[in-house]
Scaffold this motif. Sequence first.
Motif, PDB file in Angstrom:
ATOM      1  N   THR A   1     -13.990 -13.742   8.721  1.00 23.20           N
ATOM      2  CA  THR A   1     -13.060 -13.573   8.040  1.00 23.20           C
ATOM      3  C   THR A   1     -11.382 -13.959   8.187  1.00 23.20           C
TER       4      THR A   1
ATOM      5  N   GLN B   1     -14.083 -13.790  -0.310  1.00 21.48           N
ATOM      6  CA  GLN B   1     -12.733 -13.773   0.357  1.00 21.48           C
ATOM      7  C   GLN B   1     -11.545 -13.132  -0.475  1.00 21.48           C
ATOM      8  N   GLU B   2     -11.984 -13.251  -1.859  1.00 19.03           N
ATOM      9  CA  GLU B   2     -11.118 -12.752  -2.640  1.00 19.03           C
ATOM     10  C   GLU B   2     -11.110 -11.099  -2.913  1.00 19.03           C
TER      11      GLU B   2
ATOM     12  N   ASP C   1      -8.853 -10.186  -0.099  1.00 15.92           N
ATOM     13  CA  ASP C   1      -7.298 -10.335  -0.220  1.00 15.92           C
ATOM     14  C   ASP C   1      -6.843  -9.223  -1.395  1.00 15.92           C
ATOM     15  N   SER C   2      -7.751  -9.044  -2.420  1.00 13.55           N
ATOM     16  CA  SER C   2      -7.275  -7.864  -3.432  1.00 13.55           C
ATOM     17  C   SER C   2      -7.000  -6.553  -2.701  1.00 13.55           C
TER      18      SER C   2
ATOM     19  N   ARG D   1      -6.022  -6.296   0.515  1.00 10.88           N
ATOM     20  CA  ARG D   1      -4.695  -6.267   1.065  1.00 10.88           C
ATOM     21  C   ARG D   1      -3.335  -6.062   0.064  1.00 10.88           C
TER      22      ARG D   1
END
Length: 363
Positions: free
Chosen positions: A186, A253-254, A257-258, A260
């Motif tokens: 990641t 990965q989305e 990211d969401s 975070r």
Amino acid sequence: MRPAETSDGPADRSTGPADDSTGPAAKSTGPAGSSTGPAGNSTGPAGKSPGPAGRAAGRRTGRTAAEGAPGTTVRAAARPAPPTPGRTTRPTRTGRSILLTSGLAIVLAAVVVPFYWLTVGATHSSQELFSSPPPVLPGGHLAENLATLQETAHFGRVVLNSLGIATVYTLLAGTVCTLAGYGFATYRFRGREALFGLLMLGLVVPAQITLVPLFRMMAELHWLGTYQAVIAPNLALPFGIFLMRQSMGALPQELLDSGRMDGCGELRLFLRVALPPMRPALAALAIFLFLYQWNDFIWPLIVLRDELTFTIPVALASLQGLDETDYGAILAGTSIAAVPMAVVFLLLQRHFVSGLLAGAVKE
């Protein structure tokens, strides 16, 4: 006497069958005997007999007819039919089922027979095991063999040692491999691929090469003869890191990211978002790590000094003497050692195959 002249009388003008150019003798027919050329009617000056030109034309006409002149039907000789090749019969569904069942039966016998012999041998003495013919049914020496194990190898304590070391190692090594795989999958940082490739070199390096350096490290740390000397050196197992990195790479990965953006910290993101979908991979990793430590023999043999700290493989090896070996006791101990491995696999087999295949297909 007058010269012979052609008479105009009826007898002289009549053309007999032999003199007529259209008679059978004047008609030049070829080998096929079916057509007559126009030059076949020409006759010589004397007696109206066919001349050389008529005979040659007849021969040419015969060849032309034989070669298939227009208007002439030439019947070719019938060719023999080519031999019909033998039909290749495909095996029927019943035949394939029989072959498949026979192959599976052979494989099953190759797997089950050694375990059956192991269980039967655990109930016999060494003298009975080497008798002719060898025993194929259970005997009555199981209690005696277990008593020998407990008396000579403290086998109850040895089993607890192996269970404790394998369980602790599975938890610690699983945590290290999972965190390392998550980081490689990641995070984007400079030198990530080079560092991962350097780590993967550990898969091709024989473990025996690292025995001397690791032994010197354990001696300097004064860990010889302790359990941590068995557990610590192989916590960062290259195969475990590789397996978890491939599995973690399938996470979107989305999704991370969401998490975070919603204010989730990295540790909480790992525990609550990344870890739950990885249960099949974690089960496969747990089985592999437990069996790896449970069956390890060389390293525990080097660093463990006291019989009370031995693991099962080391304790069973200590039963082999120079003069006499109690094979009945060894088989009994091996039978007991196979039970935890079977239990762990049966409990986690539902996730084992899917965990090994996780990350194999990149979406």
